[in-house]
Scaffold this motif. Structure first.
Motif, PDB file in Angstrom:
ATOM      1  N   GLY A   1     -63.337  29.703 -80.108  1.00 35.26           N
ATOM      2  CA  GLY A   1     -64.367  30.528 -79.187  1.00 35.26           C
ATOM      3  C   GLY A   1     -64.529  31.833 -80.001  1.00 35.26           C
ATOM      4  N   ALA A   2     -64.588  31.802 -81.371  1.00 31.17           N
ATOM      5  CA  ALA A   2     -64.901  33.048 -82.202  1.00 31.17           C
ATOM      6  C   ALA A   2     -66.519  32.941 -82.220  1.00 31.17           C
ATOM      7  N   HIS A   3     -66.880  34.302 -82.250  1.00 36.04           N
ATOM      8  CA  HIS A   3     -68.362  34.792 -82.278  1.00 36.04           C
ATOM      9  C   HIS A   3     -68.704  35.110 -83.795  1.00 36.04           C
ATOM     10  N   LEU A   4     -69.716  34.520 -84.344  1.00 32.09           N
ATOM     11  CA  LEU A   4     -70.066  34.898 -85.783  1.00 32.09           C
ATOM     12  C   LEU A   4     -71.203  35.973 -85.672  1.00 32.09           C
ATOM     13  N   TYR A   5     -71.093  37.079 -86.449  1.00 30.44           N
ATOM     14  CA  TYR A   5     -71.787  38.295 -86.690  1.00 30.44           C
ATOM     15  C   TYR A   5     -72.234  38.359 -88.102  1.00 30.44           C
ATOM     16  N   ALA A   6     -73.733  38.230 -88.281  1.00 29.15           N
ATOM     17  CA  ALA A   6     -74.250  38.322 -89.653  1.00 29.15           C
ATOM     18  C   ALA A   6     -75.053  39.464 -89.860  1.00 29.15           C
ATOM     19  N   PHE A   7     -75.126  40.209 -90.994  1.00 31.12           N
ATOM     20  CA  PHE A   7     -75.714  41.330 -91.304  1.00 31.12           C
ATOM     21  C   PHE A   7     -75.998  41.316 -92.891  1.00 31.12           C
ATOM     22  N   GLY A   8     -77.027  42.248 -93.138  1.00 25.12           N
ATOM     23  CA  GLY A   8     -77.577  42.480 -94.335  1.00 25.12           C
ATOM     24  C   GLY A   8     -78.770  43.523 -94.325  1.00 25.12           C
ATOM     25  N   ASN A   9     -79.313  43.870 -95.504  1.00 24.42           N
ATOM     26  CA  ASN A   9     -80.292  45.039 -95.357  1.00 24.42           C
ATOM     27  C   ASN A   9     -81.587  44.421 -96.128  1.00 24.42           C
TER      28      ASN A   9
ATOM     29  N   TYR B   1     -76.740  28.675 -86.494  1.00 25.41           N
ATOM     30  CA  TYR B   1     -75.337  28.239 -85.786  1.00 25.41           C
ATOM     31  C   TYR B   1     -76.107  28.590 -84.349  1.00 25.41           C
ATOM     32  N   ALA B   2     -76.681  29.490 -84.068  1.00 25.23           N
ATOM     33  CA  ALA B   2     -76.931  29.669 -82.486  1.00 25.23           C
ATOM     34  C   ALA B   2     -78.077  28.570 -81.945  1.00 25.23           C
TER      35      ALA B   2
ATOM     36  N   LEU C   1     -73.614  27.322 -81.391  1.00 25.08           N
ATOM     37  CA  LEU C   1     -72.692  28.140 -81.678  1.00 25.08           C
ATOM     38  C   LEU C   1     -72.677  29.838 -81.323  1.00 25.08           C
ATOM     39  N   PRO C   2     -72.002  30.394 -80.855  1.00 30.30           N
ATOM     40  CA  PRO C   2     -72.356  31.980 -80.685  1.00 30.30           C
ATOM     41  C   PRO C   2     -72.410  32.725 -81.844  1.00 30.30           C
ATOM     42  N   ALA C   3     -73.517  33.143 -82.222  1.00 29.81           N
ATOM     43  CA  ALA C   3     -73.750  34.059 -83.680  1.00 29.81           C
ATOM     44  C   ALA C   3     -75.003  35.217 -83.234  1.00 29.81           C
ATOM     45  N   THR C   4     -74.582  36.127 -83.857  1.00 31.46           N
ATOM     46  CA  THR C   4     -75.796  37.291 -83.720  1.00 31.46           C
ATOM     47  C   THR C   4     -76.056  38.126 -85.012  1.00 31.46           C
ATOM     48  N   ALA C   5     -77.004  38.134 -85.317  1.00 28.77           N
ATOM     49  CA  ALA C   5     -77.355  38.982 -86.340  1.00 28.77           C
ATOM     50  C   ALA C   5     -77.586  40.356 -86.099  1.00 28.77           C
ATOM     51  N   LEU C   6     -76.637  41.255 -86.629  1.00 26.05           N
ATOM     52  CA  LEU C   6     -76.614  42.692 -86.215  1.00 26.05           C
ATOM     53  C   LEU C   6     -78.004  43.593 -86.632  1.00 26.05           C
ATOM     54  N   GLY C   7     -78.664  43.004 -87.451  1.00 23.23           N
ATOM     55  CA  GLY C   7     -80.071  43.790 -87.719  1.00 23.23           C
ATOM     56  C   GLY C   7     -81.201  43.694 -86.846  1.00 23.23           C
TER      57      GLY C   7
ATOM     58  N   ASP D   1     -62.794  36.734 -84.685  1.00 27.19           N
ATOM     59  CA  ASP D   1     -64.369  36.422 -84.654  1.00 27.19           C
ATOM     60  C   ASP D   1     -64.710  36.361 -86.237  1.00 27.19           C
ATOM     61  N   ILE D   2     -65.953  36.282 -86.740  1.00 22.96           N
ATOM     62  CA  ILE D   2     -66.399  35.946 -88.047  1.00 22.96           C
ATOM     63  C   ILE D   2     -67.433  37.132 -88.498  1.00 22.96           C
ATOM     64  N   ALA D   3     -67.330  37.634 -89.569  1.00 27.89           N
ATOM     65  CA  ALA D   3     -68.266  38.410 -89.999  1.00 27.89           C
ATOM     66  C   ALA D   3     -68.719  38.105 -91.367  1.00 27.89           C
ATOM     67  N   VAL D   4     -70.176  37.928 -91.267  1.00 30.83           N
ATOM     68  CA  VAL D   4     -70.862  37.217 -92.495  1.00 30.83           C
ATOM     69  C   VAL D   4     -71.694  38.087 -92.971  1.00 30.83           C
ATOM     70  N   GLY D   5     -71.651  38.692 -94.505  1.00 27.21           N
ATOM     71  CA  GLY D   5     -72.585  39.793 -94.954  1.00 27.21           C
ATOM     72  C   GLY D   5     -73.355  39.271 -96.200  1.00 27.21           C
ATOM     73  N   PHE D   6     -74.541  39.720 -96.229  1.00 23.55           N
ATOM     74  CA  PHE D   6     -75.506  39.230 -97.194  1.00 23.55           C
ATOM     75  C   PHE D   6     -75.764  40.331 -98.196  1.00 23.55           C
TER      76      PHE D   6
END
Length: 227
Positions: A72-80, A94-95, A104-110, A141-146
């Motif tokens: 049930g983890a949520h994935l959060y992705a982020f970058g500039n 994913y979403a 699958l639950p995933a959100t881009a923080l930007g 939960d999952i943090a994915v950074g680029f």
């Protein structure tokens, strides 16, 4: 009509010799074709290197992500900048997968301009991702950074926050990995190139393969590799 030639500005004569006095003008089409072919070869080489040298690491990461998402983890992705678009594409994979498969639950923080501008204005740019993780994320939960450099301060801060929360941390970096290589991430994939363009192209490939392996693990089927 004869083209007007001019003296080269400092440092540019060697980069663009055909534009300035004292150098013959090349065949523009041939030069463009040669440049494009060289870039394509470099892109193919880097993608092959990442997928060959980091194949085992991609599979380990995928197994971890599949297990986390199954719980049930949520994935959060982020970058500039351009990496923000890569983060958005990652979350969308994913979403909203492009082929039949699990959503699958995933959100881009930007993606929320109001949140980003508020945090940048009221707290500081370095906190725009860390503060969102602090508010939204939970342990597991999952943090994915680029990052193409691996040195973005707001990514380093976000990963520090993710570790405090107890998240799975996944990074995509370029060059030698930069500060992200020293950030004690659970999983880090480095594209060893000085070119921002080639780094992002190879990161996109690695991220897509990671998604395929992750969803295969989540559903128990082998990924269908597409050309």
């Amino acid at each position: 009509m004869t083209a007007v030639r001019r003296a080269a500005p400092a440092g540019l004569g060697s980069l663009y010799p055909f534009l300035y006095d004292g150098a013959p003008a090349p065949d523009a089409t041939a030069a463009l074709v040669a440049s494009t072919e060289a870039k394509l070869r470099d892109t193919a080489r880097l993608r092959a290197e990442v997928l060959t040298e980091q194949a085992a690491a991609l599979r380990r990461c995928a197994a971890t992500l599949a297990a986390a998402l199954h719980r049930g983890a949520h994935l959060y992705a982020f970058g500039n900048g351009g990496s923000a678009t890569d983060a958005q594409a990652c979350a969308d994979l994913y979403a909203c997968p492009p082929v039949p498969g699990p959503n699958l639950p995933a959100t881009a923080l930007g993606g929320d301009g109001a949140v980003l501008s508020a945090l940048a204005n009221d707290v500081g740019v370095e906190a725009v991702f860390a503060r969102q993780l602090a508010a939204l994320a939970r342990p597991g939960d999952i943090a994915v950074g680029f990052s193409t450099s691996g040195n973005s301060p707001n990514l380093v801060a976000a990963f520090a926050q993710a570790r405090r929360i107890g998240m799975v941390t996944v990074g995509f970096a370029g060059g030698d990995g930069g500060a992200m290589a020293r950030a004690q991430l659970d999983h880090l994939f480095v594209v060893r190139s000085p070119s921002v363009h080639r780094i992002q192209e190879a990161q996109t490939t690695a991220c897509h393969v990671l998604w395929e392996l992750t969803t295969a693990g989540a559903t128990g089927s082998a990924p269908e590799h597409r050309g």
